[in-house]
Design a protein around this motif. Sequence first.
Motif, PDB file in Angstrom:
ATOM      1  N   TYR A 132       0.835  -1.199   0.000  1.00 53.66           N
ATOM      2  CA  TYR A 132       0.000   0.000   0.000  1.00 53.66           C
ATOM      3  C   TYR A 132       0.867   1.245   0.000  1.00 53.66           C
ATOM      4  N   THR A 133       0.493   2.215  -0.813  1.00 54.54           N
ATOM      5  CA  THR A 133       1.230   3.478  -0.881  1.00 54.54           C
ATOM      6  C   THR A 133       0.260   4.622  -0.623  1.00 54.54           C
ATOM      7  N   ARG A 134       0.812   5.714  -0.105  1.00 48.42           N
ATOM      8  CA  ARG A 134       0.005   6.899   0.155  1.00 48.42           C
ATOM      9  C   ARG A 134       0.840   8.121  -0.199  1.00 48.42           C
ATOM     10  N   HIS A 135       0.300   8.960  -1.078  1.00 52.82           N
ATOM     11  CA  HIS A 135       0.971  10.207  -1.433  1.00 52.82           C
ATOM     12  C   HIS A 135       0.714  11.232  -0.342  1.00 52.82           C
ATOM     13  N   ILE A 170       6.033   9.849  -1.032  1.00 51.81           N
ATOM     14  CA  ILE A 170       5.166   8.681  -0.947  1.00 51.81           C
ATOM     15  C   ILE A 170       5.581   7.825   0.248  1.00 51.81           C
ATOM     16  N   ASP A 204       3.452   6.724 -13.062  1.00 53.24           N
ATOM     17  CA  ASP A 204       2.861   6.373 -11.775  1.00 53.24           C
ATOM     18  C   ASP A 204       3.997   6.098 -10.784  1.00 53.24           C
ATOM     19  N   SER A 237       3.972   5.585  -7.516  1.00 56.59           N
ATOM     20  CA  SER A 237       3.707   4.485  -6.580  1.00 56.59           C
ATOM     21  C   SER A 237       3.992   3.140  -7.227  1.00 56.59           C
ATOM     22  N   GLU A 271       0.359  -3.353  -6.172  1.00 52.35           N
ATOM     23  CA  GLU A 271       0.330  -2.005  -5.627  1.00 52.35           C
ATOM     24  C   GLU A 271      -1.112  -1.576  -5.364  1.00 52.35           C
ATOM     25  N   ARG A 272      -1.352  -1.085  -4.165  1.00 49.45           N
ATOM     26  CA  ARG A 272      -2.659  -0.562  -3.766  1.00 49.45           C
ATOM     27  C   ARG A 272      -2.453   0.846  -3.223  1.00 49.45           C
ATOM     28  N   THR A 273      -3.447   1.673  -3.343  1.00 44.79           N
ATOM     29  CA  THR A 273      -3.327   3.050  -2.870  1.00 44.79           C
ATOM     30  C   THR A 273      -4.242   3.263  -1.670  1.00 44.79           C
TER      31      THR A 273
END
Length: 146
Positions: free
Chosen positions: A63-66, A72, A117, A119, A143-145
């Motif tokens: 999981y990634t978060r900007h 990130i 992208d 992420s 990859e999930r956001t």
Amino acid sequence: MTKTTRAIVFPNGEAYIDEKGIWDSAVARGAAVRLTGKAATAALHAHWRAELLRDVSPGADIYTRHISESSIVVYCIGLEPDGKPYIRNITWTVARLCGMRFNERHHAIVKGGGGYDKSHQIVADLGRCLWPDEKEAERLLKERTL
């Protein structure tokens, strides 16, 4: 002039960055060994890779978060051996293992540029760093956001 990498390595394989000599007492007792240069880099990478492989397996969701346009944060979510769920912030370890720039203030990976992208690029790079011998390593992680 480039800065020489210094690391401290313990018999169990754990390795830590040793920039300020804080491990001098462990070396003096013979409980650890100080390495420099390529040997230190190799020991640190092996430790960081082993640390990530405890939490990340092929097919895992990353999981990634900007937190800004170029910063990130990276998390992994899984289950402990006793069945309890966990969320781990693996941003610092991913940045060090994959050679990415790390923002200490925001505790985030910094990726510049545009038109791609970021992420997805981080997750693909992580797959290649964890499984360098796999042909399709960048596709082993999802990859999930957040």
